[in-house]
Design a protein around this motif. Sequence first.
Motif, PDB file in Angstrom:
ATOM      1  N   UNK A 126      38.787  49.143  40.235  1.00 31.45           N
ATOM      2  CA  UNK A 126      39.756  48.612  40.796  1.00 31.45           C
ATOM      3  C   UNK A 126      40.341  47.611  39.495  1.00 31.45           C
ATOM      4  N   UNK A 127      40.123  47.521  38.704  1.00 28.01           N
ATOM      5  CA  UNK A 127      40.734  46.592  37.567  1.00 28.01           C
ATOM      6  C   UNK A 127      41.500  48.030  37.241  1.00 28.01           C
ATOM      7  N   UNK A 128      40.874  48.844  36.478  1.00 24.94           N
ATOM      8  CA  UNK A 128      41.269  50.743  35.810  1.00 24.94           C
ATOM      9  C   UNK A 128      42.560  50.974  36.646  1.00 24.94           C
ATOM     10  N   UNK A 129      42.452  50.792  38.607  1.00 24.21           N
ATOM     11  CA  UNK A 129      43.660  51.013  39.395  1.00 24.21           C
ATOM     12  C   UNK A 129      44.810  50.631  39.064  1.00 24.21           C
ATOM     13  N   UNK A 130      44.953  49.463  38.980  1.00 21.79           N
ATOM     14  CA  UNK A 130      45.863  47.806  39.704  1.00 21.79           C
ATOM     15  C   UNK A 130      46.491  48.002  37.628  1.00 21.79           C
ATOM     16  N   UNK A 131      45.445  48.139  36.583  1.00 26.30           N
ATOM     17  CA  UNK A 131      45.480  47.706  35.701  1.00 26.30           C
ATOM     18  C   UNK A 131      45.882  48.629  34.536  1.00 26.30           C
ATOM     19  N   UNK A 132      45.403  49.548  34.846  1.00 28.59           N
ATOM     20  CA  UNK A 132      45.341  50.699  33.515  1.00 28.59           C
ATOM     21  C   UNK A 132      46.261  51.404  33.983  1.00 28.59           C
ATOM     22  N   UNK A 133      45.598  51.771  35.455  1.00 33.58           N
ATOM     23  CA  UNK A 133      46.794  52.736  35.655  1.00 33.58           C
ATOM     24  C   UNK A 133      47.888  52.919  36.020  1.00 33.58           C
ATOM     25  N   UNK A 134      48.337  51.907  37.441  1.00 29.36           N
ATOM     26  CA  UNK A 134      49.901  51.361  37.772  1.00 29.36           C
ATOM     27  C   UNK A 134      49.982  50.667  37.008  1.00 29.36           C
ATOM     28  N   UNK A 135      49.314  49.520  36.081  1.00 31.91           N
ATOM     29  CA  UNK A 135      50.117  48.839  34.867  1.00 31.91           C
ATOM     30  C   UNK A 135      51.080  47.640  36.371  1.00 31.91           C
ATOM     31  N   UNK A 136      50.291  47.343  37.190  1.00 36.10           N
ATOM     32  CA  UNK A 136      51.406  46.157  37.986  1.00 36.10           C
ATOM     33  C   UNK A 136      51.518  45.097  37.256  1.00 36.10           C
ATOM     34  N   UNK A 137      52.570  45.668  38.227  1.00 34.92           N
ATOM     35  CA  UNK A 137      53.592  43.724  38.064  1.00 34.92           C
ATOM     36  C   UNK A 137      53.112  42.571  38.708  1.00 34.92           C
ATOM     37  N   UNK A 138      54.025  41.044  38.752  1.00 33.58           N
ATOM     38  CA  UNK A 138      53.875  40.127  39.027  1.00 33.58           C
ATOM     39  C   UNK A 138      54.036  40.254  40.616  1.00 33.58           C
ATOM     40  N   UNK A 139      55.617  41.060  40.280  1.00 33.92           N
ATOM     41  CA  UNK A 139      55.865  40.198  41.916  1.00 33.92           C
ATOM     42  C   UNK A 139      56.991  41.970  41.921  1.00 33.92           C
ATOM     43  N   UNK A 140      57.384  42.337  43.429  1.00 35.06           N
ATOM     44  CA  UNK A 140      57.859  43.120  44.510  1.00 35.06           C
ATOM     45  C   UNK A 140      59.401  43.184  43.710  1.00 35.06           C
ATOM     46  N   UNK A 303      39.724  53.126  44.626  1.00 37.46           N
ATOM     47  CA  UNK A 303      38.845  51.910  44.581  1.00 37.46           C
ATOM     48  C   UNK A 303      37.829  52.409  45.108  1.00 37.46           C
ATOM     49  N   UNK A 304      37.555  52.812  46.317  1.00 34.97           N
ATOM     50  CA  UNK A 304      35.979  52.462  46.588  1.00 34.97           C
ATOM     51  C   UNK A 304      35.115  54.298  46.803  1.00 34.97           C
ATOM     52  N   UNK A 305      35.746  54.596  46.609  1.00 37.63           N
ATOM     53  CA  UNK A 305      35.962  56.111  45.989  1.00 37.63           C
ATOM     54  C   UNK A 305      35.443  56.704  44.924  1.00 37.63           C
ATOM     55  N   UNK A 306      36.056  56.012  43.877  1.00 36.90           N
ATOM     56  CA  UNK A 306      36.087  56.351  42.762  1.00 36.90           C
ATOM     57  C   UNK A 306      34.570  55.817  42.602  1.00 36.90           C
ATOM     58  N   UNK A 307      33.990  54.955  43.179  1.00 33.36           N
ATOM     59  CA  UNK A 307      33.114  53.452  42.001  1.00 33.36           C
ATOM     60  C   UNK A 307      32.080  54.468  42.980  1.00 33.36           C
ATOM     61  N   UNK A 308      32.414  55.124  43.875  1.00 34.50           N
ATOM     62  CA  UNK A 308      30.443  55.864  44.903  1.00 34.50           C
ATOM     63  C   UNK A 308      30.815  56.856  43.995  1.00 34.50           C
ATOM     64  N   UNK A 378      53.532  50.048  43.311  1.00 32.76           N
ATOM     65  CA  UNK A 378      53.448  49.786  44.745  1.00 32.76           C
ATOM     66  C   UNK A 378      53.523  49.014  45.865  1.00 32.76           C
ATOM     67  N   UNK A 379      54.279  47.962  45.576  1.00 29.00           N
ATOM     68  CA  UNK A 379      54.260  47.286  46.331  1.00 29.00           C
ATOM     69  C   UNK A 379      56.254  48.094  47.222  1.00 29.00           C
ATOM     70  N   UNK A 380      56.944  48.442  46.827  1.00 27.10           N
ATOM     71  CA  UNK A 380      58.437  49.073  47.540  1.00 27.10           C
ATOM     72  C   UNK A 380      56.825  50.265  48.831  1.00 27.10           C
ATOM     73  N   UNK A 381      56.372  50.532  48.384  1.00 29.57           N
ATOM     74  CA  UNK A 381      55.312  51.651  48.941  1.00 29.57           C
ATOM     75  C   UNK A 381      54.664  50.803  49.972  1.00 29.57           C
ATOM     76  N   UNK A 382      54.217  49.881  49.869  1.00 28.12           N
ATOM     77  CA  UNK A 382      53.377  48.853  50.453  1.00 28.12           C
ATOM     78  C   UNK A 382      54.389  48.282  51.980  1.00 28.12           C
ATOM     79  N   UNK A 383      55.449  47.629  51.319  1.00 29.97           N
ATOM     80  CA  UNK A 383      57.115  46.974  52.488  1.00 29.97           C
ATOM     81  C   UNK A 383      57.819  48.633  53.201  1.00 29.97           C
ATOM     82  N   UNK A 384      58.104  49.271  52.081  1.00 30.51           N
ATOM     83  CA  UNK A 384      58.832  50.339  52.557  1.00 30.51           C
ATOM     84  C   UNK A 384      57.968  50.792  54.339  1.00 30.51           C
ATOM     85  N   UNK A 385      56.709  51.388  53.873  1.00 30.55           N
ATOM     86  CA  UNK A 385      55.403  52.003  54.615  1.00 30.55           C
ATOM     87  C   UNK A 385      55.940  51.009  55.933  1.00 30.55           C
TER      88      UNK A 385
END
Length: 502
Positions: A126-140, A303-308, A378-385
């Motif tokens: 979970x932390x890897x995906x959002x923080x290390x991989x996407x480096x997700x910002x705090x806002x769209x 997140x879930x599948x990499x964990x398993x 990720x934010x842009x994807x989520x809203x547009x989709x």
Amino acid sequence: MQENREQWATKIGFILAAIGSAVGLGNIWRFPYVVYSNGGGAFLIPYLCAIFTAGIPLLILEYGMGHKFKGSTPLSLARANKKFEWIGWWPIISSSVILCYYSMILSWTIKYMTMSFTKAWGQDSNSFFYNDFLKLSDSPLNFGSIVWPILIGIAIIWIINWFICYKGIKSGIEKTSKILLPSLLVIMIIIVLRGITLEGASVGLNILFTPDWDKVKNPQVWIAAYGQVFFSLSIGTGIMMTYSSYLPKKTDINNSAFMTAFANCGFEFLSAIGVFAILGVMATSQGVPMEEVVTGGIGLAFIAFPKVFTIMGVWGNILGVLFFSSLVFAGITSSVSLVEAISSAIIDKFGGERKKVVTYMCLIGFTTSIVFASNAGLYLLDIMDNFINNYGIVVVGLLEAFVMGWIIKPKVIREHTNKISYFKIGKWWDVIIKYVTPTLLTIILVQSLINEFKNPYGGYDLVSLLLYGWAIIALGIIGGLLISKKTWKNSRVDNISSEEIV
């Protein structure tokens, strides 16, 4: 009319390409969760009703339109009635946006496929995906900087799209579909066979398929079933009309629609078995109830599948590579179909040679996609989709059914497809196109709007929803109206003779 419109080499090539377009990421990561959360095995009842009363009838409509009027979606609608050409451009504009964020998701899957060899996501996926991989910002609205590994993946996807569509229908899309789709099926079968033999798999499968009959009485479950069928068959995106326009004169349209729908349906259930078997393994190994590990969408895949996979030893590496390969293959067949739908419409309307149009389109597409490689991607994807699926595609399907049901008349398409099809459709199809489909899609649309105004999507601020959501819907409508005012360069629309239409 274009005299040299390319054709599929074989009917099976068309069917595989159409199935490839329908079988996308949603089949693997959306459908299992929809089944689970809407009554398990009992969901089969509304789902099959939706297949027969919306999925197949709309596929016949789009196949029949494309085949009869021999053009991309805007050209087919313009030839049916010039006033409604703009309805054909709306899904083309929406598909252009989808293609840009789809390339980002496929970039993620390529990277995760390579990371599966070493399980590079570590213990905390979970932390890897959002923080290390996407480096997700705090806002769209906070784009931050470019995430270079994601941008490189996006470039790779656009190069693949360009190469396949540059080669044309027979040598590019058809050949690719004949390789990728069987490969995808084999991979998914391996995942399922291994998944169901692992300890705890039965826990997941029991949760998935145990019917909750009370939920069948819930209207929301029926809406979910129709929504799933509608979204998973590439209806309302401009793809199916375009693909069918490349068919030879004598092609069994009705049977092709049934084959596409059932193949897509079968793959969805196969995916659900594999996904829930592996989630059952995860729940058992961690000693937690299934409710704590079940998720859908991006959370499931990254997140879930990499964990398993992390707790599965060597088989985790193998299944990880196979799982993310299946996402890549499913995604490429869908993204290629989007490129073709868009480029075909441009060629029909403005002229130009295929190779040039595809090249320029892919260059512009890649340039636009760069924004999705930012920290806010990720934010842009989520809203547009959310807005394109819940409003754009649904309204396009509704308008198509209305125009064909009440203006052009369903009899025009029914008689055309019945002439060349072994299986004949009766007047029941007219009733579905005129009454059933518009009613159901209106209910889905109203429900989405009510939910939107009660609880703004995702808890995002109003500016973000206006900028990335409602503005995209407005772009589709206004853009469609403006483009439809331009004259056709490559194809005659007005006063075409009956001999020119199949």
